[in-house]
Scaffold this active site. Structure first.
Site, PDB file in Angstrom:
ATOM      1  N   GLY A   7      26.980  43.785  84.603  1.00 12.60           N
ATOM      2  CA  GLY A   7      27.765  43.081  85.593  1.00 12.60           C
ATOM      3  C   GLY A   7      29.175  42.866  85.103  1.00 12.60           C
ATOM      4  O   GLY A   7      29.605  43.480  84.114  1.00 12.60           O
ATOM      5  N   GLU A   9      30.370  40.198  83.768  1.00 12.16           N
ATOM      6  CA  GLU A   9      30.459  39.312  82.613  1.00 12.16           C
ATOM      7  C   GLU A   9      29.506  39.678  81.479  1.00 12.16           C
ATOM      8  O   GLU A   9      29.705  39.232  80.351  1.00 12.16           O
ATOM      9  CB  GLU A   9      30.167  37.859  83.040  1.00 12.16           C
ATOM     10  N   ALA A  10      28.453  40.442  81.775  1.00 15.75           N
ATOM     11  CA  ALA A  10      27.423  40.645  80.759  1.00 15.75           C
ATOM     12  C   ALA A  10      26.691  41.970  80.939  1.00 15.75           C
ATOM     13  O   ALA A  10      26.685  42.558  82.019  1.00 15.75           O
ATOM     14  CB  ALA A  10      26.422  39.488  80.806  1.00 15.75           C
ATOM     15  N   ARG A  11      26.075  42.395  79.833  1.00 15.58           N
ATOM     16  CA  ARG A  11      25.178  43.544  79.847  1.00 15.58           C
ATOM     17  C   ARG A  11      23.740  43.041  79.775  1.00 15.58           C
ATOM     18  O   ARG A  11      23.452  42.058  79.091  1.00 15.58           O
ATOM     19  CB  ARG A  11      25.461  44.475  78.673  1.00 15.58           C
ATOM     20  N   ASP A 126      27.489  31.371  91.994  1.00 19.22           N
ATOM     21  CA  ASP A 126      27.407  32.782  92.404  1.00 19.22           C
ATOM     22  C   ASP A 126      26.171  32.983  93.275  1.00 19.22           C
ATOM     23  O   ASP A 126      25.310  33.804  92.978  1.00 19.22           O
ATOM     24  CB  ASP A 126      27.359  33.678  91.166  1.00 19.22           C
TER      25      ASP A 126
END
Length: 221
Positions: A7, A9-11, A126
């Site tokens: 995404g 912000e993160a894996r 979100d």
């Protein structure tokens, strides 16, 4: 490990932890941010996500179990739920099948779980139908599970503005992801109002204000 999803912000990685299938959510550094700002922001968001998962468990909001926190790698290990689909997939399937009773059930469950988050001071940040999982069991059991608390904040005092913005984000995401479902989303808000109680009027007043600001921005371009 191979990246399962990524995404903004993160894996996300799939692996096992203490013999259990799990998901690793690892925040990656943003090179465009000042290093100190990046470190502070990532650390705070990790803490907020952990706090949100724990608080949800305490107040009875279904979430995946938190298994481990790695502060050095800025990552969390959470339970992998392989018997679920996203609410987005679930609603799309029901719309395709024109299953109105099940759509109403899903809308009611969504409104109720968001109200429960807000009643406990949890602002998700979100709210989209991709950030809820549906577990449909035997005997027509239906459970909605909340995921992805990467942008979540925990309030110490009631703030209708934050709740109104959270609902506005959900409304925009819902109607853009599932076109022509305005009446269905009204059921979401009705369920929220009923579950939240009389104090929801302040949140809905703020929701109306945020909608107006959104329309003005759209008109200005």
């Amino acid at each position: 490990m191979d990246v399962y999803k990524q995404g903004a912000e993160a894996r996300i990685y799939l692996t096992t932890f203490l013999g259990k299938k799990c998901v690793i959510k690892e925040r990656f550094k943003k090179s465009y941010r000042h290093p100190q700002l990046e470190e502070n922001l990532s650390t705070q968001r990790l803490k907020n996500e952990v706090r949100a998962l724990i608080k949800c468990r305490q107040c009875g909001v279904p979430t995946p179990s938190l298994l481990y926190v790695d502060q050095i790698k800025n990552s969390i290990y959470i339970e992998y739920l392989d018997d679920c689909v996203t609410l987005k997939e679930w609603i799309d399937r029901l719309l395709s099948n024109k299953d109105e009773p099940s759509l109403d059930e899903a809308a009611k469950a969504l409104g109720e779980v968001v109200a429960k988050l807000h009643l406990n001071g949890i602002i998700h940040g979100d709210l989209t139908t991709s950030n809820f999982l549906v577990r449909a069991g035997q005997m027509n059991e239906f459970q909605l599970i909340v995921i992805d608390f990467g942008l979540t904040t925990i309030e110490s005092a009631n703030n209708p503005e934050d709740k109104g913005v959270d609902l506005y984000v959900l409304e925009r995401a819902f109607l853009s992801t599932h076109p022509n479902t305005e009446q269905l989303f009204k059921l979401v808000l009705k369920a929220y109002k009923h579950a939240y109680g009389s104090n929801s009027k302040d949140t809905f007043a703020k929701l109306d204000e945020v909608r107006l600001r959104g329309r003005k921005r759209t008109m200005v371009g």
